[in-house]
Scaffold this motif. Structure first.
Motif, mmCIF file in Angstrom:
data_model
loop_
_atom_site.group_PDB
_atom_site.id
_atom_site.type_symbol
_atom_site.label_atom_id
_atom_site.label_comp_id
_atom_site.label_asym_id
_atom_site.label_seq_id
_atom_site.Cartn_x
_atom_site.Cartn_y
_atom_site.Cartn_z
ATOM 1 N N LEU A 86 0.868 -1.173 -0.119
ATOM 2 C CA LEU A 86 0.036 0.001 0.057
ATOM 3 C C LEU A 86 0.847 1.076 0.013
ATOM 4 O O LEU A 86 1.743 1.348 0.896
ATOM 5 C CB LEU A 86 -0.905 0.092 1.248
ATOM 6 N N ASP A 87 0.677 2.211 -0.925
ATOM 7 C CA ASP A 87 1.533 3.407 -0.597
ATOM 8 C C ASP A 87 0.684 4.365 0.114
ATOM 9 O O ASP A 87 -0.311 4.098 0.500
ATOM 10 C CB ASP A 87 1.917 3.973 -2.223
ATOM 11 N N ASP A 88 1.338 5.517 0.252
ATOM 12 C CA ASP A 88 0.676 6.716 1.094
ATOM 13 C C ASP A 88 -0.205 7.523 0.320
ATOM 14 O O ASP A 88 -0.202 8.648 0.782
ATOM 15 C CB ASP A 88 1.552 7.114 2.042
ATOM 16 N N ARG A 89 -0.293 7.365 -0.708
ATOM 17 C CA ARG A 89 -0.983 8.169 -1.764
ATOM 18 C C ARG A 89 -2.279 8.702 -1.295
ATOM 19 O O ARG A 89 -2.854 9.779 -1.732
ATOM 20 C CB ARG A 89 -0.912 7.968 -3.293
ATOM 21 N N GLU A 90 -3.038 7.935 -0.704
ATOM 22 C CA GLU A 90 -4.447 7.947 -0.310
ATOM 23 C C GLU A 90 -4.620 7.233 1.083
ATOM 24 O O GLU A 90 -4.076 6.126 1.360
ATOM 25 C CB GLU A 90 -5.364 7.511 -1.514
ATOM 26 N N PRO A 91 -5.739 7.688 1.576
ATOM 27 C CA PRO A 91 -5.898 7.140 2.979
ATOM 28 C C PRO A 91 -6.445 5.434 2.740
ATOM 29 O O PRO A 91 -7.121 4.933 1.700
ATOM 30 C CB PRO A 91 -7.149 7.889 3.406
ATOM 31 N N PHE A 92 -6.018 4.627 3.704
ATOM 32 C CA PHE A 92 -6.684 3.304 3.819
ATOM 33 C C PHE A 92 -8.159 3.107 3.600
ATOM 34 O O PHE A 92 -8.691 2.306 2.762
ATOM 35 C CB PHE A 92 -6.219 2.580 5.161
#
Length: 122
Positions: A86-92
């Motif tokens: 998971l990248d941190d480009r968008e919220p989980f």
């Protein structure tokens, strides 16, 4: 004429209970990783939580669950290297909503399991 609400037509039975449980646990594991993980690493986490040996879960993750989650952009997956993250480009939460809207995941989350002193999940 009514305007359709996004995600309102999602069936509670769009994904089977076993697949749903494996996918939720895979997402939970990936949420804690700070690096890309192999499918084998994900299966080491998911296997005991679904009551199976990791090697028994690895095939289902590799062939069905990870590609399904990647297909709706809930996770990043490189089939050549077998790495997932998971990248941190968008919220989980946005990733989960997208997977639910795509009928890849159900809103029914599995329980959070804890390990006791002997290393057994309960």
């Amino acid at each position: 004429m009514t305007t359709p609400v996004p995600g309102a037509d999602v069936s509670q039975e769009s994904v089977g209970p076993r697949e749903n449980t494996r996918r939720w646990y895979a997402l939970r594991y990936l949420r804690t990783c700070t690096y890309p993980a192999t499918i084998a690493e994900v299966s080491e986490y998911v296997g005991p939580r679904v009551g199976l040996a990791p090697r028994d879960v690895e095939s289902a993750l590799r062939n069905r669950d990870v590609p399904a989650l990647a297909g709706c952009d809930a996770i990043e997956f490189d089939p050549e290297s077998g790495l997932v993250c998971l990248d941190d480009r968008e919220p989980f939460a946005d990733r989960v909503r997208r997977a639910i809207s795509a009928d890849v995941l159900s809103h029914l989350k599995p329980p959070r399991l804890k390990r006791n002193r002997q290393g057994v999940f309960y």
